[in-house]
Scaffold this motif. Structure first.
Motif, PDB file in Angstrom:
ATOM      1  N   LYS A 170       0.830  -1.203   0.000  1.00 13.78           N
ATOM      2  CA  LYS A 170       0.000   0.000   0.000  1.00 13.78           C
ATOM      3  C   LYS A 170       0.864   1.253   0.000  1.00 13.78           C
ATOM      4  O   LYS A 170       0.534   2.248  -0.679  1.00 13.78           O
ATOM      5  CB  LYS A 170      -0.910  -0.020   1.222  1.00 13.78           C
ATOM      6  N   ILE A 171       1.970   1.213   0.725  1.00 14.41           N
ATOM      7  CA  ILE A 171       2.887   2.355   0.735  1.00 14.41           C
ATOM      8  C   ILE A 171       3.492   2.567  -0.654  1.00 14.41           C
ATOM      9  O   ILE A 171       3.623   3.714  -1.121  1.00 14.41           O
ATOM     10  CB  ILE A 171       4.000   2.141   1.783  1.00 14.41           C
ATOM     11  N   ARG A 172       3.849   1.469  -1.329  1.00 14.57           N
ATOM     12  CA  ARG A 172       4.374   1.597  -2.696  1.00 14.57           C
ATOM     13  C   ARG A 172       3.310   2.152  -3.641  1.00 14.57           C
ATOM     14  O   ARG A 172       3.622   2.890  -4.582  1.00 14.57           O
ATOM     15  CB  ARG A 172       4.873   0.240  -3.179  1.00 14.57           C
ATOM     16  N   GLY A 173       2.052   1.779  -3.412  1.00 11.80           N
ATOM     17  CA  GLY A 173       0.977   2.331  -4.225  1.00 11.80           C
ATOM     18  C   GLY A 173       0.861   3.841  -4.056  1.00 11.80           C
ATOM     19  O   GLY A 173       0.634   4.578  -5.038  1.00 11.80           O
ATOM     20  N   ILE A 174       1.030   4.321  -2.826  1.00  7.50           N
ATOM     21  CA  ILE A 174       1.021   5.763  -2.585  1.00  7.50           C
ATOM     22  C   ILE A 174       2.193   6.432  -3.312  1.00  7.50           C
ATOM     23  O   ILE A 174       2.055   7.521  -3.887  1.00  7.50           O
ATOM     24  CB  ILE A 174       1.082   6.051  -1.071  1.00  7.50           C
ATOM     25  N   ALA A 175       3.363   5.782  -3.289  1.00  7.34           N
ATOM     26  CA  ALA A 175       4.536   6.336  -3.978  1.00  7.34           C
ATOM     27  C   ALA A 175       4.302   6.401  -5.486  1.00  7.34           C
ATOM     28  O   ALA A 175       4.686   7.383  -6.143  1.00  7.34           O
ATOM     29  CB  ALA A 175       5.772   5.497  -3.666  1.00  7.34           C
ATOM     30  N   PHE A 176       3.681   5.370  -6.063  1.00  5.14           N
ATOM     31  CA  PHE A 176       3.389   5.393  -7.497  1.00  5.14           C
ATOM     32  C   PHE A 176       2.374   6.488  -7.824  1.00  5.14           C
ATOM     33  O   PHE A 176       2.500   7.177  -8.848  1.00  5.14           O
ATOM     34  CB  PHE A 176       2.859   4.029  -7.941  1.00  5.14           C
ATOM     35  N   LEU A 177       1.381   6.659  -6.972  1.00  6.75           N
ATOM     36  CA  LEU A 177       0.419   7.742  -7.175  1.00  6.75           C
ATOM     37  C   LEU A 177       1.117   9.099  -7.127  1.00  6.75           C
ATOM     38  O   LEU A 177       0.810  10.001  -7.933  1.00  6.75           O
ATOM     39  CB  LEU A 177      -0.671   7.659  -6.102  1.00  6.75           C
ATOM     40  N   ARG A 178       2.055   9.247  -6.202  1.00  8.37           N
ATOM     41  CA  ARG A 178       2.827  10.501  -6.131  1.00  8.37           C
ATOM     42  C   ARG A 178       3.606  10.744  -7.412  1.00  8.37           C
ATOM     43  O   ARG A 178       3.704  11.876  -7.884  1.00  8.37           O
ATOM     44  CB  ARG A 178       3.788  10.468  -4.944  1.00  8.37           C
ATOM     45  N   PHE A 179       4.187   9.674  -7.976  1.00  6.90           N
ATOM     46  CA  PHE A 179       4.939   9.842  -9.217  1.00  6.90           C
ATOM     47  C   PHE A 179       4.032  10.350 -10.335  1.00  6.90           C
ATOM     48  O   PHE A 179       4.407  11.269 -11.087  1.00  6.90           O
ATOM     49  CB  PHE A 179       5.582   8.517  -9.626  1.00  6.90           C
ATOM     50  N   LEU A 180       2.841   9.784 -10.473  1.00  6.47           N
ATOM     51  CA  LEU A 180       1.912  10.245 -11.509  1.00  6.47           C
ATOM     52  C   LEU A 180       1.504  11.697 -11.271  1.00  6.47           C
ATOM     53  O   LEU A 180       1.467  12.512 -12.210  1.00  6.47           O
ATOM     54  CB  LEU A 180       0.675   9.347 -11.531  1.00  6.47           C
ATOM     55  N   LEU A 181       1.192  12.027 -10.017  1.00  4.32           N
ATOM     56  CA  LEU A 181       0.807  13.407  -9.713  1.00  4.32           C
ATOM     57  C   LEU A 181       1.975  14.367  -9.948  1.00  4.32           C
ATOM     58  O   LEU A 181       1.762  15.491 -10.444  1.00  4.32           O
ATOM     59  CB  LEU A 181       0.330  13.496  -8.261  1.00  4.32           C
ATOM     60  N   ASN A 182       3.187  13.939  -9.600  1.00  8.39           N
ATOM     61  CA  ASN A 182       4.354  14.798  -9.829  1.00  8.39           C
ATOM     62  C   ASN A 182       4.590  15.031 -11.316  1.00  8.39           C
ATOM     63  O   ASN A 182       4.977  16.135 -11.725  1.00  8.39           O
ATOM     64  CB  ASN A 182       5.595  14.162  -9.211  1.00  8.39           C
ATOM     65  N   PHE A 183       4.381  13.995 -12.134  1.00  8.99           N
ATOM     66  CA  PHE A 183       4.553  14.165 -13.578  1.00  8.99           C
ATOM     67  C   PHE A 183       3.527  15.148 -14.131  1.00  8.99           C
ATOM     68  O   PHE A 183       3.870  16.047 -14.920  1.00  8.99           O
ATOM     69  CB  PHE A 183       4.424  12.812 -14.274  1.00  8.99           C
ATOM     70  N   LEU A 184       2.275  14.998 -13.714  1.00  2.00           N
ATOM     71  CA  LEU A 184       1.238  15.937 -14.172  1.00  2.00           C
ATOM     72  C   LEU A 184       1.533  17.346 -13.666  1.00  2.00           C
ATOM     73  O   LEU A 184       1.321  18.338 -14.395  1.00  2.00           O
ATOM     74  CB  LEU A 184      -0.132  15.470 -13.683  1.00  2.00           C
ATOM     75  N   TRP A 185       2.025  17.443 -12.430  1.00  2.60           N
ATOM     76  CA  TRP A 185       2.369  18.759 -11.866  1.00  2.60           C
ATOM     77  C   TRP A 185       3.496  19.411 -12.662  1.00  2.60           C
ATOM     78  O   TRP A 185       3.448  20.617 -12.958  1.00  2.60           O
ATOM     79  CB  TRP A 185       2.775  18.590 -10.402  1.00  2.60           C
ATOM     80  N   THR A 186       4.513  18.634 -13.019  1.00  2.00           N
ATOM     81  CA  THR A 186       5.646  19.176 -13.783  1.00  2.00           C
ATOM     82  C   THR A 186       5.187  19.664 -15.152  1.00  2.00           C
ATOM     83  O   THR A 186       5.563  20.758 -15.601  1.00  2.00           O
ATOM     84  CB  THR A 186       6.740  18.113 -13.938  1.00  2.00           C
ATOM     85  N   GLU A 187       4.385  18.858 -15.839  1.00  2.00           N
ATOM     86  CA  GLU A 187       3.905  19.260 -17.158  1.00  2.00           C
ATOM     87  C   GLU A 187       3.008  20.496 -17.069  1.00  2.00           C
ATOM     88  O   GLU A 187       3.108  21.413 -17.892  1.00  2.00           O
ATOM     89  CB  GLU A 187       3.147  18.101 -17.807  1.00  2.00           C
ATOM     90  N   ALA A 188       2.144  20.521 -16.049  1.00  3.74           N
ATOM     91  CA  ALA A 188       1.270  21.690 -15.890  1.00  3.74           C
ATOM     92  C   ALA A 188       2.072  22.930 -15.513  1.00  3.74           C
ATOM     93  O   ALA A 188       1.730  24.053 -15.929  1.00  3.74           O
ATOM     94  CB  ALA A 188       0.211  21.397 -14.824  1.00  3.74           C
ATOM     95  N   SER A 189       3.141  22.763 -14.747  1.00  2.00           N
ATOM     96  CA  SER A 189       3.984  23.907 -14.386  1.00  2.00           C
ATOM     97  C   SER A 189       4.714  24.450 -15.602  1.00  2.00           C
ATOM     98  O   SER A 189       4.851  25.677 -15.756  1.00  2.00           O
ATOM     99  CB  SER A 189       4.998  23.478 -13.305  1.00  2.00           C
ATOM    100  N   MET A 190       5.205  23.580 -16.481  1.00  5.95           N
ATOM    101  CA  MET A 190       5.908  24.047 -17.674  1.00  5.95           C
ATOM    102  C   MET A 190       4.967  24.764 -18.638  1.00  5.95           C
ATOM    103  O   MET A 190       5.363  25.711 -19.318  1.00  5.95           O
ATOM    104  CB  MET A 190       6.587  22.871 -18.371  1.00  5.95           C
TER     105      MET A 190
END
Length: 410
Positions: A170-190
C-alpha cells in the motif's frame, strides 16, 4: 526526561557535515581523483553538447524533462540521523521528539529543493532547445516545483509513519500515485496550466491530510528510520570508497533469491566452502555488488561518449582495475563470523577463491560490454571479437596478479 530534541538534531547534523567535509577532503586529495573527475566532467559536457546538436525538433524534450523531475520529486528521502541505539535510549522521550523530526523535515525539504535547482540548471539547455516559447520561465518553474517538493516530503514522512499500520504494498501504491501526480504537476507547471495546478495541489494536499488523519500518534517508526539511515550512510560510503579507503558501514542483508540460487547451483559448498561463502556474501551483503553494476554503467556511458577503439580498450582497462582494487574487501575476515578462522583450510584457499570470483566477474564484465558494443556498432565485427578476447585474457591475468598480491588471512 529533559530533552531538547531540536538541539539534538542540529548537533547531529553538524557532526555529520564535519565528518562529510573530512571525507570530501580525503577524496579530493586523492592522487588521481581530480584528474578522473575532470575527464568525466569534460566528457559529459561534450556528450551533452553533441546530443543537443543532434536532437531533432520532434524530440520530446518536455516529456523527458518531466520524467526526470518527477522521479526527483518522488524520491523524497528524509534525513534523520537516527542511530542504531536510539530505539532504546530515545524511546522514553518519544513524546518529546516532535521538534527533532520537524527540524528533520525542514532540513530534508531544503536539501531536496537544492537538488531540484541543480537538476533544473542541468536540464535547462534541453528544455530550452525543445520547448516552445510560451513555456514557463525557469524561476517560475522552480518555484512551482519547490512547492510540490515540500508536499512530497510531507507525504513521504506520513507514509513512513504508517508502516506500523499499512502494508508495504500500500505504501508503494502511494509512492506510485505521487509519481503520476508529480509528472502531471511538472507538465502543468511548464505549460502554466493554473487550473490543473490548483486541482493537483488539492489532490496532493488531500492525500497528505488523509494520511495525517489515520496516522497514530505513537509509536514512531524507529526501526524503519534506523534502516533508512544505515542504507543512506552505506550509499555515501560506497561512492567515497571508489577513491579512498574508508571504514565499512553496517550493510543490511538482502535476500536476492535468484542470484543466490544461481550461486548455489554452480558452487559446491562441500568441495569449496570458501567460494560458496564468498559468492553468497557478494550477492547478499557485499558492497561490491553495487560497485560492479556502477562500473558497468560508467564504462557504457564513457564508451558512448568516446566511441574510439583505443579509448574503448582503455576504458575497459580502467574499469577492470577499479573492480580488482575492490576485490580484497570480499575476503576481509571482519565481515564474517569468527568461526571462519577455524576452518581447516590452507591459506592458499582464500586467495584461490578470490581469484576465481575475480575471473568470473571480470569475464562477465567483458561479455556484457562486448554485447553492448556489438549492439551499438561502436567497433567493427573484428574489433568486437578482439575486445572480447582482450577482456577475457585481461581478466585471467589480473586474477592471477591479485591472487599473488593479497596477503594471507590471519
Amino acid at each position: 526526561m529533559n530533552l531538547d530534541s531540536t538541539a539534538l538534531f542540529y548537533q547531529r547534523m553538524q557532526q555529520s557535515w564535519l565528518k562529510a567535509i573530512g571525507i570530501i577532503r580525503l577524496v579530493a586529495g586523492g592522487g588521481g581523483t581530480p584528474l578522473f573527475a575532470g575527464v568525466v566532467l569534460i566528457g559529459l559536457y561534450f556528450g551533452y553538447k553533441r546530443f543537443l546538436e543532434w536532437m531533432p525538433s520532434s524530440f520530446p524534450a518536455g516529456l523527458l524533462t518531466g520524467l526526470v523531475l518527477s522521479l526527483l520529486l518522488t524520491s523524497s528521502r528524509i534525513r534523520t540521523w537516527i542511530k542504531p541505539a536510539d530505539p532504546v535510549f530515545l524511546l522514553p522521550a518519544e513524546t518529546k521528539m516532535n521538534g527533532y523530526f520537524r527540524a528533520s523535515l525542514c532540513y530534508s525539504s531544503l536539501v531536496h529543493i537544492i537538488h531540484l535547482a541543480l537538476a533544473l540548471l542541468l536540464l535547462s539547455p534541453l528544455l530550452a532547445a525543445g520547448a516552445p516559447e510560451d513555456r514557463s520561465p525557469l524561476w517560475l518553474l522552480f518555484a512551482l516545483l519547490s512547492l510540490a517538493q515540500i508536499l512530497n516530503v510531507l507525504i513521504e514522512w506520513q507514509s513512513m509513519r504508517l508502516l506500523c499500520k499499512w502494508s508495504r504494498r500500500k505504501i508503494r501504491g502511494i509512492a506510485f500515485l505521487r509519481f503520476l501526480l508529480n509528472f502531471l504537476w511538472t507538465e502543468a507547471s511548464m505549460d502554466r496550466q493554473w487550473v490543473g495546478l490548483l486541482v493537483l495541489f488539492c489532490i496532493m494536499a488531500g492525500v497528505w491530510l488523509g494520511q495525517v488523519a489515520v496516522t497514530p500518534a505513537f509509536p514512531l517508526p524507529w526501526d524503519e528510520l534506523k534502516k533508512q539511515e544505515q542504507r543512506l550512510l552505506a550509499r555515501y560510503y560506497h561512492w567515497a570508497g571508489w577513491f579512498v579507503d574508508l571504514p565499512a558501514v553496517q550493510q543490511p542483508i538482502r535476500r536476492r533469491h535468484i542470484w543466490v540460487r544461481i550461486a548455489d547451483r554452480f558452487t559446491n559448498y562441500r568441495k569449496n566452502p570458501l567460494l560458496y561463502l564468498y559468492w553468497r556474501h557478494f550477492f547478499r551483503k557485499s558492497e561490491l555488488y553495487a560497485v560492479f553494476f556502477r562500473l558497468l554503467l560508467w564504462a557504457i556511458i564513457m564508451m558512448a561518449l568516446f566511441p574510439n577503439p583505443w579509448v574503448i580498450f582503455g576504458i575497459y582497462l580502467a574499469a577492470s582495475l577499479m573492480l580488482f582494487s575492490q576485490l580484497p574487501a570480499l575476503i576481509d575476515a571482519n565481515s564474517y563470523p569468527a568461526a571462519l578462522k577455524l576452518y581447516p583450510l590452507p591459506k592458499a584457499a582464500f586467495k584461490n577463491s578470490l581469484a576465481r570470483i575475480g575471473t568470473v566477474l571480470s569475464g562477465m564484465q567483458a561479455l556484457i560490454l562486448t554485447m553492448v558494443i556489438a549492439g551499438f556498432h561502436w567497433l567493427s565485427f573484428a574489433g568486437t571479437l578482439l575486445f572480447l578476447a582482450y577482456g577475457l585474457i585481461l581478466s585471467m591475468i589480473m586474477a592471477g596478479l591479485k591472487k599473488r598480491s593479497v596477503p594471507p588471512q590471519k
